[in-house]
Design a protein around this motif. Structure first.
Motif, PDB file in Angstrom:
ATOM      1  N   VAL A  30      27.683 -40.940  -3.126  1.00 16.37           N
ATOM      2  CA  VAL A  30      28.750 -39.418  -3.018  1.00 16.37           C
ATOM      3  C   VAL A  30      28.069 -38.356  -3.607  1.00 16.37           C
ATOM      4  CG1 VAL A  30      30.929 -38.438  -3.047  1.00 16.37           C
ATOM      5  CG2 VAL A  30      31.363 -40.759  -2.222  1.00 16.37           C
ATOM      6  N   TYR A  31      27.954 -38.587  -4.593  1.00 13.28           N
ATOM      7  CA  TYR A  31      27.490 -36.715  -6.028  1.00 13.28           C
ATOM      8  C   TYR A  31      26.347 -36.756  -4.966  1.00 13.28           C
ATOM      9  CZ  TYR A  31      25.667 -33.696  -8.933  1.00 13.28           C
ATOM     10  OH  TYR A  31      25.475 -32.392  -9.784  1.00 13.28           O
ATOM     11  N   ALA A  32      25.330 -37.078  -5.122  1.00 11.75           N
ATOM     12  CA  ALA A  32      23.107 -37.139  -4.722  1.00 11.75           C
ATOM     13  C   ALA A  32      23.419 -37.211  -3.453  1.00 11.75           C
ATOM     14  CB  ALA A  32      23.179 -38.556  -4.579  1.00 11.75           C
TER      15      ALA A  32
ATOM     16  N   VAL B 237      33.224 -30.671  -3.448  1.00 12.02           N
ATOM     17  CA  VAL B 237      32.654 -31.715  -2.145  1.00 12.02           C
ATOM     18  C   VAL B 237      32.584 -33.814  -2.867  1.00 12.02           C
ATOM     19  CG1 VAL B 237      31.429 -32.837  -0.338  1.00 12.02           C
ATOM     20  CG2 VAL B 237      30.843 -30.538  -1.104  1.00 12.02           C
ATOM     21  N   THR B 238      32.563 -33.281  -3.604  1.00 12.46           N
ATOM     22  CA  THR B 238      32.696 -35.197  -4.783  1.00 12.46           C
ATOM     23  C   THR B 238      34.144 -35.448  -4.416  1.00 12.46           C
ATOM     24  OG1 THR B 238      30.544 -35.250  -5.373  1.00 12.46           O
ATOM     25  CG2 THR B 238      31.987 -36.648  -5.625  1.00 12.46           C
ATOM     26  N   SER B 239      34.948 -34.144  -5.252  1.00 14.79           N
ATOM     27  CA  SER B 239      36.393 -34.010  -5.627  1.00 14.79           C
ATOM     28  C   SER B 239      36.913 -34.099  -3.644  1.00 14.79           C
ATOM     29  CB  SER B 239      36.553 -32.716  -5.941  1.00 14.79           C
ATOM     30  OG  SER B 239      36.071 -33.093  -7.604  1.00 14.79           O
ATOM     31  N   GLN B 240      36.497 -33.305  -3.361  1.00 15.71           N
ATOM     32  CA  GLN B 240      37.180 -33.295  -2.305  1.00 15.71           C
ATOM     33  C   GLN B 240      37.113 -34.746  -0.656  1.00 15.71           C
ATOM     34  OE1 GLN B 240      35.630 -30.563   0.574  1.00 15.71           O
ATOM     35  NE2 GLN B 240      37.003 -31.221   2.370  1.00 15.71           N
ATOM     36  N   VAL B 241      35.800 -35.264  -0.908  1.00 14.20           N
ATOM     37  CA  VAL B 241      35.866 -36.835  -0.624  1.00 14.20           C
ATOM     38  C   VAL B 241      36.790 -37.574  -1.471  1.00 14.20           C
ATOM     39  CG1 VAL B 241      34.438 -38.808  -0.616  1.00 14.20           C
ATOM     40  CG2 VAL B 241      33.610 -36.615  -0.036  1.00 14.20           C
ATOM     41  N   PHE B 242      36.700 -37.190  -2.642  1.00 12.06           N
ATOM     42  CA  PHE B 242      37.692 -38.994  -3.144  1.00 12.06           C
ATOM     43  C   PHE B 242      39.140 -38.170  -3.006  1.00 12.06           C
ATOM     44  CE2 PHE B 242      33.793 -40.418  -4.759  1.00 12.06           C
ATOM     45  CZ  PHE B 242      33.954 -41.671  -4.704  1.00 12.06           C
ATOM     46  N   ILE B 243      39.537 -36.852  -3.027  1.00 18.99           N
ATOM     47  CA  ILE B 243      40.748 -36.364  -2.860  1.00 18.99           C
ATOM     48  C   ILE B 243      41.355 -36.833  -1.120  1.00 18.99           C
ATOM     49  CG2 ILE B 243      42.314 -34.518  -2.110  1.00 18.99           C
ATOM     50  CD1 ILE B 243      41.131 -33.662  -4.787  1.00 18.99           C
ATOM     51  N   GLU B 244      40.549 -36.728  -0.386  1.00 17.22           N
ATOM     52  CA  GLU B 244      41.083 -37.136   1.482  1.00 17.22           C
ATOM     53  C   GLU B 244      40.763 -38.625   1.415  1.00 17.22           C
ATOM     54  OE1 GLU B 244      39.073 -36.139   5.553  1.00 17.22           O
ATOM     55  OE2 GLU B 244      38.227 -34.992   4.303  1.00 17.22           O
ATOM     56  N   LEU B 245      39.977 -39.674  -0.031  1.00 20.20           N
ATOM     57  CA  LEU B 245      40.467 -40.774   0.570  1.00 20.20           C
ATOM     58  C   LEU B 245      41.502 -41.493   0.331  1.00 20.20           C
ATOM     59  CD1 LEU B 245      38.280 -43.620   0.696  1.00 20.20           C
ATOM     60  CD2 LEU B 245      38.466 -44.270  -0.959  1.00 20.20           C
ATOM     61  N   TRP B 246      41.867 -40.639  -0.747  1.00 22.76           N
ATOM     62  CA  TRP B 246      43.182 -40.865  -1.977  1.00 22.76           C
ATOM     63  C   TRP B 246      44.842 -40.715  -0.614  1.00 22.76           C
ATOM     64  CZ3 TRP B 246      45.773 -43.309  -5.146  1.00 22.76           C
ATOM     65  CH2 TRP B 246      47.471 -43.274  -5.812  1.00 22.76           C
ATOM     66  N   LYS B 247      44.486 -39.209   0.095  1.00 20.47           N
ATOM     67  CA  LYS B 247      45.567 -38.594   0.640  1.00 20.47           C
ATOM     68  C   LYS B 247      45.540 -39.444   2.618  1.00 20.47           C
ATOM     69  CE  LYS B 247      46.883 -34.513   0.474  1.00 20.47           C
ATOM     70  NZ  LYS B 247      46.343 -33.083   0.696  1.00 20.47           N
ATOM     71  N   SER B 248      43.955 -39.819   2.814  1.00 22.50           N
ATOM     72  CA  SER B 248      44.361 -40.452   3.866  1.00 22.50           C
ATOM     73  C   SER B 248      43.272 -41.010   4.021  1.00 22.50           C
ATOM     74  CB  SER B 248      43.403 -39.337   4.491  1.00 22.50           C
ATOM     75  OG  SER B 248      44.701 -38.110   4.807  1.00 22.50           O
TER      76      SER B 248
ATOM     77  N   ARG C 217      31.727 -32.962   4.712  1.00 20.24           N
ATOM     78  CA  ARG C 217      32.395 -32.345   3.670  1.00 20.24           C
ATOM     79  C   ARG C 217      31.092 -31.427   3.510  1.00 20.24           C
ATOM     80  NH1 ARG C 217      34.922 -33.443   6.988  1.00 20.24           N
ATOM     81  NH2 ARG C 217      37.013 -34.240   7.312  1.00 20.24           N
ATOM     82  N   ALA C 218      29.878 -31.602   3.382  1.00 21.25           N
ATOM     83  CA  ALA C 218      29.323 -30.921   2.034  1.00 21.25           C
ATOM     84  C   ALA C 218      28.775 -29.999   3.052  1.00 21.25           C
ATOM     85  CB  ALA C 218      28.670 -31.338   1.421  1.00 21.25           C
ATOM     86  N   ARG C 219      28.302 -30.244   4.083  1.00 22.85           N
ATOM     87  CA  ARG C 219      27.962 -29.507   5.433  1.00 22.85           C
ATOM     88  C   ARG C 219      28.961 -28.149   5.801  1.00 22.85           C
ATOM     89  NH1 ARG C 219      25.528 -32.779  10.593  1.00 22.85           N
ATOM     90  NH2 ARG C 219      25.133 -30.491  11.244  1.00 22.85           N
ATOM     91  N   ASP C 220      30.034 -28.810   5.893  1.00 19.45           N
ATOM     92  CA  ASP C 220      31.325 -27.517   6.274  1.00 19.45           C
ATOM     93  C   ASP C 220      31.422 -26.674   4.637  1.00 19.45           C
ATOM     94  OD1 ASP C 220      32.185 -28.935   8.207  1.00 19.45           O
ATOM     95  OD2 ASP C 220      33.175 -30.027   7.480  1.00 19.45           O
TER      96      ASP C 220
END
Length: 196
Positions: free
Chosen positions: A33-35, A50-61, A83-86
């Motif tokens: 994810v980070y790479a 972005v890495t934080s956002q991805v894992f938060i999204e996995l947790w929440k959704s 998410r990185a492109r956004d």
């Protein structure tokens, strides 16, 4: 929770509220994810956000992931790219970006994805180097297709046009490349994590 549990077992535990399951999934998949985030965004701070956002999204959704369609690693790869492109578009448009944590997250989850720990940042950078090292070992076709798709954000059609290959061939290179990359990462780390 143990590292030997499958992604599906850990996801089921996470859905039931066990934050340690998210920790295991984080440790298992954060390097990729980070790479990807760093390759698209180009800055450590942006990649961490972005890495934080991805894992938060996995947790929440967690229901956004459908195991019958792909492995969790593939899902996280696609989610990270999006998410990185956004994030990059917002940054280039001059929108101030902060990696804010949802106050509804438990302190355990918040501390997991908080990217202010220098030790965690160094580990993430080392993980990114590991991914780049494993990526370099792929076939030229798979490496080119994966790089264009996940690190530069091109669609499959754009890649087919750029590489002058049929669309189906590009999709095959990406599928094989992801499988090979996951296998190389497992061997490189000496881990016994499993894809399902």
């Amino acid at each position: 929770m143990t590292e030997s549990q499958s992604d599906e077992q850990l996801l089921a535990a996470m859905v039931s509220g066990q934050t340690e399951a998210l920790r295991c999934l984080y440790r298992r998949h954060v390097s990729l994810v980070y790479a990807i985030a760093h390759s698209i965004c180009g800055q450590d701070s942006d990649a961490q956000a972005v890495t934080s956002q991805v894992f938060i999204e996995l947790w929440k959704s967690p229901d956004n992931y459908h195991p019958q369609r792909s492995s969790l690693r593939t899902y996280l790869t696609i989610l990270t790219r999006s998410r990185a492109r956004d994030h990059l578009r917002r940054s280039q448009a001059g929108v101030r970006i902060e990696a804010s944590l949802d106050p509804q997250l438990t302190p355990t989850v918040a501390s997991l994805v908080d990217s202010t720990d220098p030790g965690q940042n160094l580990a993430a950078q080392e993980d990114a180097q590991q991914v780049r090292r494993c990526l370099a070992g792929l076939s030229d076709e798979s490496r080119s297709a994966l790089t264009l798709a996940f690190f530069h954000g091109h669609t499959h059609r754009e890649i087919a046009k750029k590489l002058k290959l049929p669309l189906g061939t590009v999709k095959s290179h990406i599928r094989r490349g992801l499988a090979d990359l996951a296998d190389r990462l497992r061997k490189d780390t000496g881990s016994d994590t499993r894809e399902h």
